[in-house]
Scaffold this active site. Structure first.
Site, PDB file in Angstrom:
ATOM      1  N   ARG A 101       0.854  -1.202   0.000  1.00 53.05           N
ATOM      2  CA  ARG A 101       0.000   0.000   0.000  1.00 53.05           C
ATOM      3  C   ARG A 101       0.880   1.239   0.000  1.00 53.05           C
ATOM      4  O   ARG A 101       0.461   2.306   0.414  1.00 53.05           O
ATOM      5  CB  ARG A 101      -0.922   0.003   1.204  1.00 53.05           C
ATOM      6  CG  ARG A 101      -0.106  -0.099   2.447  1.00 53.05           C
ATOM      7  CD  ARG A 101      -0.799   0.217   3.680  1.00 53.05           C
ATOM      8  NE  ARG A 101       0.074  -0.332   4.718  1.00 53.05           N
ATOM      9  CZ  ARG A 101      -0.067  -0.169   5.977  1.00 53.05           C
ATOM     10  NH1 ARG A 101      -1.075   0.523   6.414  1.00 53.05           N
ATOM     11  NH2 ARG A 101       0.756  -0.684   6.840  1.00 53.05           N
ATOM     12  N   ASP A 133      -6.248  -3.834   0.215  1.00 52.43           N
ATOM     13  CA  ASP A 133      -6.844  -2.865  -0.710  1.00 52.43           C
ATOM     14  C   ASP A 133      -5.866  -1.764  -1.126  1.00 52.43           C
ATOM     15  O   ASP A 133      -6.214  -0.884  -1.920  1.00 52.43           O
ATOM     16  CB  ASP A 133      -8.108  -2.240  -0.084  1.00 52.43           C
ATOM     17  CG  ASP A 133      -7.817  -1.510   1.219  1.00 52.43           C
ATOM     18  OD1 ASP A 133      -6.630  -1.434   1.617  1.00 52.43           O
ATOM     19  OD2 ASP A 133      -8.772  -1.022   1.842  1.00 52.43           O
ATOM     20  N   GLY A 134      -4.665  -1.794  -0.558  1.00 49.56           N
ATOM     21  CA  GLY A 134      -3.684  -0.778  -0.924  1.00 49.56           C
ATOM     22  C   GLY A 134      -3.972   0.594  -0.347  1.00 49.56           C
ATOM     23  O   GLY A 134      -3.292   1.567  -0.676  1.00 49.56           O
ATOM     24  N   ARG A 191      15.074  -2.482   4.115  1.00 44.56           N
ATOM     25  CA  ARG A 191      14.810  -3.096   5.421  1.00 44.56           C
ATOM     26  C   ARG A 191      15.643  -4.359   5.574  1.00 44.56           C
ATOM     27  O   ARG A 191      16.140  -4.898   4.570  1.00 44.56           O
ATOM     28  CB  ARG A 191      13.325  -3.509   5.497  1.00 44.56           C
ATOM     29  CG  ARG A 191      12.363  -2.400   5.163  1.00 44.56           C
ATOM     30  CD  ARG A 191      11.184  -2.932   4.334  1.00 44.56           C
ATOM     31  NE  ARG A 191      10.420  -1.809   3.764  1.00 44.56           N
ATOM     32  CZ  ARG A 191       9.412  -1.207   4.374  1.00 44.56           C
ATOM     33  NH1 ARG A 191       8.988  -1.663   5.527  1.00 44.56           N
ATOM     34  NH2 ARG A 191       8.805  -0.180   3.818  1.00 44.56           N
ATOM     35  N   ASP A 260      10.714  -6.813   8.542  1.00 46.64           N
ATOM     36  CA  ASP A 260      10.349  -5.899   7.448  1.00 46.64           C
ATOM     37  C   ASP A 260      10.103  -4.484   7.965  1.00 46.64           C
ATOM     38  O   ASP A 260       9.927  -3.571   7.159  1.00 46.64           O
ATOM     39  CB  ASP A 260       9.122  -6.414   6.687  1.00 46.64           C
ATOM     40  CG  ASP A 260       7.935  -6.675   7.608  1.00 46.64           C
ATOM     41  OD1 ASP A 260       8.096  -7.414   8.595  1.00 46.64           O
ATOM     42  OD2 ASP A 260       6.855  -6.121   7.350  1.00 46.64           O
ATOM     43  N   ASN A 261      10.087  -4.322   9.273  1.00 48.26           N
ATOM     44  CA  ASN A 261       9.874  -2.988   9.839  1.00 48.26           C
ATOM     45  C   ASN A 261      11.131  -2.470  10.520  1.00 48.26           C
ATOM     46  O   ASN A 261      11.057  -1.591  11.379  1.00 48.26           O
ATOM     47  CB  ASN A 261       8.714  -3.012  10.832  1.00 48.26           C
ATOM     48  CG  ASN A 261       7.379  -3.252  10.130  1.00 48.26           C
ATOM     49  OD1 ASN A 261       7.243  -2.961   8.947  1.00 48.26           O
ATOM     50  ND2 ASN A 261       6.422  -3.787  10.854  1.00 48.26           N
TER      51      ASN A 261
END
Ligand code: AMP
Ligand code: MG
Length: 502
Positions: A101, A133-134, A191, A260-261
């Protein structure tokens, strides 16, 4: 999803943009442009940041700027991309995540030569959206804007917020909520999970290209080291040790420290369920999805080190062709995280306690104070700020003592602390000033953020957001006009859970 180069995507002229990530191999990303939104309205534009980046976005017309921040227009010459990455989420391996997103608009080089990513978040689906839904709901956009800018004002490396807009569309979460797009700025969006993406695909060349890219962009001195990839790992370990110490000293709980964060640059990223604690509690967890407390306040150093071990694994073949040697060297670097973290934490704690020198009993003195605070549910931020105002005059103790339900223990502690201060060469005025630089008056408290989000969700009322932003802009100054924002929550205001809201 629009395809790149589509002739009907409106373009606006933006200065000092250029792109380097988009020149990496094709499988590093997917070119994609934002999906336009129906009726955008500006919530906030960070004109100071825009100028610092040399973007001159204030020279655009209001309509052009709004279109740009909504993803309804893209910069001339830019080729927006969604980045590929993987990651461990709460310890579970997910081989493909990626910008689901978010879309990297472009990169900008500021007057100092620093290169930064500019990224839309909530701007529509990408090839990495999976079932999503992005889009972004207004709540997470507000939280990220407030907290990332507050972190910056507090002096903590963090991604920045350049703008936020509403979309005029709803997004479906548990209920229907107003949609929004955040434009954020980062040293880069590479990341730990970006390295894992290539490593897990046995794409040794991909790992090397990425490593060389981040060395050039973030750790240029590593290129001259005897072993550049080991030096890269050392650099990331150093920055993360310093970063997590800053979090801990401020009572910040990231909440979702998945690989990933975690950035390679050493900036705080992804403010989903993050929160600052009010009462001091080492086991504090806010995130509704962190049911096991994996990312509880005091677990953060360990979680960071675990992530760095995952990064190290991806670099092993580059560190040494012999696996045993590579593991040995990487392990030694990753093991150094804890001592580095502890050193940063202790020196930060000394500043919080007003000590410019280092003495043998300082660590114990700090822990005794924290234990008393924990035992009596004392507000972490208020306690340290009140302590900053204490001098040898007993009258100045009153605001601190008032925070404790049974003051005997803290009275004993302050006697020891005052004794310890005798070893400091500073005047008490200088010491108070030093302590105020380490102990903020205002932090983004959860109940204040909750109020900002509630007003935005209910009626697109952004007055509480702007007021909170203003209160957080100079957090170490002694300001009488921000009193309401310094207070701990009352029992009915207290926020117990935070939600990613993705
Ligand atoms: P986060 O928990 O925000 O770090 O996101 C984890 C992953 O889920 C990333 O790959 C995101 O891009 C993806 N993601 C989160 N929310 C959405 C969304 N609404 N639509 C598509 N992808 C999403
Ligand atoms: Mg994320």
């Amino acid at each position: 999803m629009d395809t790149i180069g589509s002739p009907d995507v409106p373009r606006v002229h933006v200065r000092s943009l250029s792109s380097t990530y988009g020149r990496l191999p094709d499988h590093f990303y997917s070119p994609v442009v934002p999906t336009p939104v129906a009726a955008p309205q500006l919530i906030a534009f960070n004109v100071d940041l825009s100028r610092a980046l040399g973007l001159d976005l204030d020279r655009l017309s209001d309509n052009e700027r709004l279109a740009l921040f909504a993803g309804n227009a893209i910069p001339e010459g830019a080729t927006p991309i969604a980045m590929a990455y993987a990651g461990h989420q709460f310890g579970n391996w997910v081989p493909q995540l990626g910008d689901g997103r978010a879309i990297l608009m472009s990169e900008a080089v500021d007057a100092t030569g620093a290169r930064r990513d500019i990224q839309w978040k909530g701007c529509g689906r990408t090839p990495y959206s999976r079932g999503g839904d992005g889009r972004a709901a207004i709540g997470p956009v507000m939280r990220e804007y407030v907290v990332s800018e507050a972190m910056h004002a507090l002096g903590v490396p963090a991604t920045r917020a350049l703008a936020a807009v509403t979309t005029g569309e709803s997004v479906r979460r548990e209920t229907s909520l107003p949609g929004a797009v955040l434009t954020r700025v980062a040293a880069s969006h590479v990341r730990v999970g970006t390295f894992q993406y290539f490593s897990a695909r046995q794409d040794a060349e991909g790992v090397q290209v990425l490593a060389d890219y981040v060395i050039a962009r973030h750790y240029p001195s590593a290129a001259q080291a005897a072993n550049p990839y080991l030096a890269l790992l050392e650099g990331v370990v150093q920055r993360q040790a310093a970063l997590v110490a800053r979090w801990m000293l401020l009572g910040f709980i990231h909440g979702v420290m998945n690989t990933d964060n975690m950035t390679i640059s050493g900036e705080t990223i992804d403010f989903g369920p993050c929160a600052f604690m009010d009462a001091y509690d080492p086991d504090k967890v806010f995130s509704s999805i962190d049911s096991m407390g994996r990312y509880a306040y005091s677990n953060q150093p360990k979680a960071a080190q675990w992530n760095l071990a995952r990064l190290a694994e991806t670099l092993l073949p580059l560190i040494h062709p012999d696996q045993v040697t590579a593991v040995e060297r990487a392990t030694s670097v990753v093991s150094d995280f804890m001592p580095q973290f502890e050193q940063h934490w202790l020196s930060g704690m000394r500043a919080k306690l007003g000590f410019a020198t280092a003495q043998a009993g300082d660590l114990e003195l700090a822990h005794v104070l924290l234990d008393i605070m924990h035992g009596q549910n004392v507000d972490y931020t208020l306690a340290f700020r009140c302590l900053s105002g204490v001098t040898q005059d007993d009258a100045t103790l009153a605001p601190l003592l008032a925070l404790f339900s049974s003051p005997a223990a803290i009275e004993t502690w302050t006697r020891q602390w005052r004794q310890r201060l005798k070893a400091e060469p500073m005047s008490s005025g200088d010491r108070c000033a030093l302590m105020r630089q380490a102990n903020p008056q205002v932090i983004p408290r959860n109940h204040q953020i909750a109020a900002v989000i509630a007003a935005a969700e209910a009626s697109l009322d952004f007055a509480p957001f702007h007021a909170l932003q203003d209160a957080l802009a100079r957090p170490y100054e002694e300001r009488s006009d921000v009193y309401a924002y310094t207070l701990a929550p009352t029992e009915s205001e207290r926020v117990r859970r935070t939600f990613c809201g993705t």
